[in-house]
Design a protein around this motif. Structure first.
Motif, mmCIF file in Angstrom:
data_model
loop_
_atom_site.group_PDB
_atom_site.id
_atom_site.type_symbol
_atom_site.label_atom_id
_atom_site.label_comp_id
_atom_site.label_asym_id
_atom_site.label_seq_id
_atom_site.Cartn_x
_atom_site.Cartn_y
_atom_site.Cartn_z
ATOM 1 N N ARG A 207 0.873 -1.182 0.000
ATOM 2 C CA ARG A 207 0.000 0.000 0.000
ATOM 3 C C ARG A 207 0.901 1.221 0.000
ATOM 4 O O ARG A 207 1.780 1.331 0.850
ATOM 5 N N ALA A 208 0.660 2.134 -0.940
ATOM 6 C CA ALA A 208 1.502 3.328 -1.044
ATOM 7 C C ALA A 208 0.740 4.432 -1.757
ATOM 8 O O ALA A 208 -0.365 4.216 -2.278
ATOM 9 N N HIS A 209 1.346 5.605 -1.798
ATOM 10 C CA HIS A 209 0.776 6.704 -2.579
ATOM 11 C C HIS A 209 1.104 6.490 -4.054
ATOM 12 O O HIS A 209 0.230 6.505 -4.906
ATOM 13 N N LEU A 210 2.372 6.302 -4.346
ATOM 14 C CA LEU A 210 2.835 6.020 -5.709
ATOM 15 C C LEU A 210 3.693 4.770 -5.642
ATOM 16 O O LEU A 210 4.644 4.712 -4.869
ATOM 17 N N LEU A 211 3.340 3.787 -6.442
ATOM 18 C CA LEU A 211 4.124 2.560 -6.499
ATOM 19 C C LEU A 211 4.649 2.394 -7.907
ATOM 20 O O LEU A 211 3.878 2.413 -8.868
ATOM 21 N N GLU B 24 11.507 -2.677 -13.952
ATOM 22 C CA GLU B 24 11.494 -3.617 -15.070
ATOM 23 C C GLU B 24 11.905 -5.034 -14.651
ATOM 24 O O GLU B 24 11.348 -6.004 -15.128
ATOM 25 N N GLY B 25 12.840 -5.158 -13.748
ATOM 26 C CA GLY B 25 13.287 -6.473 -13.303
ATOM 27 C C GLY B 25 12.638 -6.925 -12.007
ATOM 28 O O GLY B 25 13.020 -7.944 -11.435
ATOM 29 N N ALA B 26 11.640 -6.195 -11.531
ATOM 30 C CA ALA B 26 11.032 -6.465 -10.234
ATOM 31 C C ALA B 26 9.843 -7.416 -10.347
ATOM 32 O O ALA B 26 9.209 -7.515 -11.400
ATOM 33 N N THR B 27 9.556 -8.098 -9.223
ATOM 34 C CA THR B 27 8.394 -8.989 -9.140
ATOM 35 C C THR B 27 7.674 -8.719 -7.828
ATOM 36 O O THR B 27 8.302 -8.687 -6.765
ATOM 37 N N VAL B 28 6.369 -8.533 -7.904
ATOM 38 C CA VAL B 28 5.531 -8.358 -6.721
ATOM 39 C C VAL B 28 4.483 -9.457 -6.754
ATOM 40 O O VAL B 28 3.737 -9.584 -7.724
ATOM 41 N N LYS B 29 4.446 -10.258 -5.684
ATOM 42 C CA LYS B 29 3.440 -11.307 -5.555
ATOM 43 C C LYS B 29 2.545 -10.939 -4.383
ATOM 44 O O LYS B 29 2.917 -11.142 -3.230
ATOM 45 N N GLY B 30 1.404 -10.351 -4.687
ATOM 46 C CA GLY B 30 0.481 -9.891 -3.659
ATOM 47 C C GLY B 30 -0.377 -8.775 -4.208
ATOM 48 O O GLY B 30 -0.243 -8.366 -5.365
ATOM 49 N N GLU B 31 -1.264 -8.262 -3.371
ATOM 50 C CA GLU B 31 -2.139 -7.175 -3.791
ATOM 51 C C GLU B 31 -1.404 -5.847 -3.734
ATOM 52 O O GLU B 31 -0.651 -5.573 -2.800
ATOM 53 N N VAL B 32 -1.641 -5.041 -4.745
ATOM 54 C CA VAL B 32 -1.032 -3.720 -4.842
ATOM 55 C C VAL B 32 -2.146 -2.683 -4.759
ATOM 56 O O VAL B 32 -3.101 -2.749 -5.526
ATOM 57 N N VAL B 33 -2.035 -1.745 -3.814
ATOM 58 C CA VAL B 33 -3.020 -0.680 -3.645
ATOM 59 C C VAL B 33 -2.275 0.642 -3.567
ATOM 60 O O VAL B 33 -1.451 0.831 -2.669
ATOM 61 N N ALA B 34 -2.548 1.548 -4.510
ATOM 62 C CA ALA B 34 -1.875 2.850 -4.507
ATOM 63 C C ALA B 34 -2.701 3.851 -5.296
ATOM 64 O O ALA B 34 -3.510 3.470 -6.144
ATOM 65 N N ASP B 35 -2.473 5.128 -5.015
ATOM 66 C CA ASP B 35 -3.123 6.169 -5.809
ATOM 67 C C ASP B 35 -2.661 6.056 -7.262
ATOM 68 O O ASP B 35 -3.468 6.089 -8.177
ATOM 69 N N ARG C 47 -3.827 -8.859 -7.394
ATOM 70 C CA ARG C 47 -4.754 -7.778 -7.723
ATOM 71 C C ARG C 47 -4.052 -6.429 -7.659
ATOM 72 O O ARG C 47 -3.233 -6.184 -6.769
ATOM 73 N N VAL C 48 -4.405 -5.552 -8.591
ATOM 74 C CA VAL C 48 -3.873 -4.190 -8.634
ATOM 75 C C VAL C 48 -5.054 -3.244 -8.478
ATOM 76 O O VAL C 48 -6.013 -3.310 -9.260
ATOM 77 N N ARG C 49 -4.998 -2.366 -7.471
ATOM 78 C CA ARG C 49 -6.039 -1.359 -7.272
ATOM 79 C C ARG C 49 -5.387 0.009 -7.239
ATOM 80 O O ARG C 49 -4.433 0.230 -6.495
ATOM 81 N N GLY C 50 -5.921 0.930 -8.048
ATOM 82 C CA GLY C 50 -5.346 2.268 -8.061
ATOM 83 C C GLY C 50 -6.239 3.262 -8.764
ATOM 84 O O GLY C 50 -7.045 2.899 -9.617
#
Length: 164
Positions: A75-79, A83-94, A105-108
């Motif tokens: 959870r962040a303001h700006l995420l 390019e070489g990164a991996t996120v396994k989980g829900e992403v919530v940001a403005d 899931r991506v929510r923004g």
């Protein structure tokens, strides 16, 4: 006459100016201090380097730039997902900018998938931009306020989708 009087009296005028300068100097210094304290400067984004693996959830009101791997929700303001990164989980940001891989899931309010993005999961957004070349597997849903109502509405919208 007035000009001669002023020329003849530079001492008192100079001392008056000096005392007023001293007073003015004290006031602006205090007001400068208050002025610099009043507007809060935005902190620099937190950068998670490419050799970093984080297992757990991240939460901030600031900005995060992920270059490594995160196994957990963010959870962040700006995420920004590098390019070489991996996120396994829900992403919530403005604002969400995906250059790398997101599994979840991506929510923004604003979601942008660049040409190097790989997203496996649903996207709930207010505005979205998907560049040519981005890989996306999942569903896209527009909501006026995906941050506040996304978690409450998802089970409701998931149920009709499951019935359909």
């Amino acid at each position: 006459m007035f000009s001669k009087s002023k020329i003849n009296e530079p001492g008192p005028t100079a001392s008056e100016t000096d005392t007023s300068k001293g007073t003015d100097t004290a006031k602006p210094a205090g007001s400068d201090f208050k002025a610099s304290a009043a507007p809060k400067s935005k902190p620099a984004p937190s950068i998670l380097s490419s050799d970093l693996l984080i297992t757990g959830n991240l939460k901030t009101t600031g900005d995060i730039q992920v270059e490594g791997q995160v196994e957990g929700d963010i959870r962040a303001h700006l995420l920004t997902v590098g390019e070489g990164a991996t996120v396994k989980g829900e992403v919530v940001a403005d604002d969400v900018v995906v250059n790398g891989r997101v599994v979840g899931r991506v929510r923004g309010l604003k979601v942008r998938l660049t040409s190097t993005a790989r997203v496996e999961g649903d996207i709930i957004h207010k505005t979205i931009a998907i560049e040519s070349g981005a890989h996306f597997e999942g569903s896209v849903q527009r909501q006026d306020d995906p941050l506040a109502t996304g978690s409450k509405k998802m089970p409701t919208t998931a149920t009709p989708d499951a019935k359909s």
